[in-house]
Design an enzyme around this catalytic site. Structure first.
Site, mmCIF file in Angstrom:
data_model
loop_
_atom_site.group_PDB
_atom_site.id
_atom_site.type_symbol
_atom_site.label_atom_id
_atom_site.label_comp_id
_atom_site.label_asym_id
_atom_site.label_seq_id
_atom_site.Cartn_x
_atom_site.Cartn_y
_atom_site.Cartn_z
ATOM 1 N N GLU A 4 0.829 -1.214 0.000
ATOM 2 C CA GLU A 4 0.000 0.000 0.000
ATOM 3 C C GLU A 4 0.857 1.254 0.000
ATOM 4 O OE1 GLU A 4 -3.227 0.017 -1.147
ATOM 5 O OE2 GLU A 4 -3.468 -1.463 0.428
ATOM 6 N N HIS A 5 0.485 2.202 -0.854
ATOM 7 C CA HIS A 5 1.229 3.451 -1.030
ATOM 8 C C HIS A 5 2.654 3.179 -1.522
ATOM 9 C CE1 HIS A 5 -1.767 6.322 0.482
ATOM 10 N NE2 HIS A 5 -2.113 5.369 1.322
ATOM 11 N N ASP A 9 -4.411 0.794 -9.310
ATOM 12 C CA ASP A 9 -5.853 0.571 -9.408
ATOM 13 C C ASP A 9 -6.269 0.280 -10.843
ATOM 14 O OD1 ASP A 9 -5.766 1.177 -6.756
ATOM 15 O OD2 ASP A 9 -6.878 3.052 -6.904
#
Length: 388
Positions: A33-34, A174
């Site tokens: 994540e990130h 995404d």
């Protein structure tokens, strides 16, 4: 679903003759994540929930958008040229942005379109409803106008739309996961060069459970862009000592040797998360390949702690869902997923414990936060496509 949307299209636009049916999934990121805008690895999978659309060309040189999720807005009509962001166009700025991005890349849109959308991804949940709308719109443009674009091109054009038209500085994950998803597999993606492999998700006696906090968030006005800027500042200071292009190139040991180059303590913690999370993701995929689901779950838990303490993107809602999940029998791992600041958690839960997990975590969450969370036992599905 096809029947429902075709009927809606006929009601809104008079007939559905010549209309085609499309789908793009939502996505959940299992770990990493990130990291996607920091040149690291991510490990997302496409879901079987997502955005459906019915589309047909028109001869009126206008784009007409209608969503069954936002019926109060009615049909939003915009010229099929010179696409510009307008706040009053609301959700339609996502498909408009894609049309703008295609034209930026030299693909000429030669007529109008009538499009009806319906999404069964909870809005603002962190399962990428916006990217799902973008990618399904990209597939519509590819098919309706015969554009010669690959699914990787579609992910990049959709990301351009989000970055430059809608002002969200998101990475590629995404849109890539939604465009390139594969049933029963997650995508191990190196965001530095877009090299990827598919890894089977073989959870023989467990399932993926999404918990939606129901705290709404908007990425553009959240601290998402701030986090990205903090990492860029940290990277610039490290580059004065070591010739690298991204934080994702560093091992944990290299980071520890270089971290004092980062003068701001907050920025140092942000960079630490980016580096350590990337390495966790690499280890997690290896654990999955070796069928070590327990280690995979442990790395998920460590990911959440880092997102909470070093990156500070969780908040009381996501922390409550994860901390309650960790207490439950049969939970292999649990973490926040998506950008944070609300949205969802992802947990891997043994099959015979799922009902008790949902009941107990849901009760504890409502008692502490004051409103309900929603739970989804999800399946891993294919990427965006024309359905007929």
């Amino acid at each position: 679903m096809r029947k429902k949307l075709m009927e809606a299209f006929e009601q809104v636009f008079g007939s559905n003759d010549g209309a085609s049916f499309y789908f793009a999934p939502g996505r959940v990121n299992l770990i990493g994540e990130h990291t996607d805008y920091n040149g690291g690895h991510v490990f997302p999978c496409a879901l079987t929930i997502g955005t459906y659309a019915v589309a047909r060309k028109n001869n009126d040189n206008v784009m007409r958008f209608y969503s069954l999720n936002f019926t109060a807005l009615g049909v939003v009509t915009v010229p099929a040229e010179n696409f510009v962001y307008k706040k009053e166009d609301n959700w339609c700025n996502y498909p408009k942005g894609v049309m703008w991005a295609f034209e930026q890349k030299g693909y000429k849109i030669t007529s109008g379109l009538d499009i009806v959308y319906f999404g069964n991804i909870p809005n603002g949940s962190g399962l990428s409803s916006s990217a799902s709308i973008e990618v399904v719109t990209s597939v519509i443009l590819k098919e309706e106008f015969g554009f010669d674009v690959s699914m990787i091109d579609i992910s990049l054009i959709s990301q351009l739309a989000e970055n430059k038209f809608n002002g969200v500085n998101c990475g590629i994950m995404d849109q890539f996961a939604i465009a390139m998803g594969k049933k029963d597999h997650a995508i191990f993606l190196d965001t530095a060069d877009l090299s990827y492999t598919y890894a089977p998700i073989a959870l023989e006696n467990a399932k993926i459970v999404i918990a939606c906090s129901n705290k709404k968030r908007g990425l553009a006005d959240s601290k998402y862009n701030e986090r990205r800027s903090q990492c860029e500042t940290a990277l610039a200071q490290i580059k004065e000592k070591k010739n690298i292009n991204s934080l994702g190139e560093l091992s944990e040991e290299e980071f520890e040797q270089l971290k004092d180059c980062i003068t701001d303590e907050t920025n140092r913690r942000r960079a630490k998360h980016a580096v350590y999370e990337n390495q966790r993701t690499i280890k997690a995929v290896k654990a999955l390949e070796e069928n070590n689901i327990a280690l995979f779950g442990q790395l998920m838990n460590e990911s959440h702690i880092s997102l909470r303490d070093d990156y500070e993107v969780t908040g009381i809602e996501l922390d409550t869902l994860v901390e309650e999940a960790w207490k439950q029998k049969g939970v292999i791992g649990s973490r926040m997923t998506g950008a944070g600041f609300g949205g969802c958690t992802v947990s891997i839960v043994e099959n015979d414990c799922i009902d008790a997990f949902i009941e107990r975590v849901g009760t504890a969450y409502e008692e502490k936060i004051g409103y309900k969370a929603d739970f989804y036992v999800v399946e891993v599905g294919d990427g965006a496509r024309k359905l007929g």
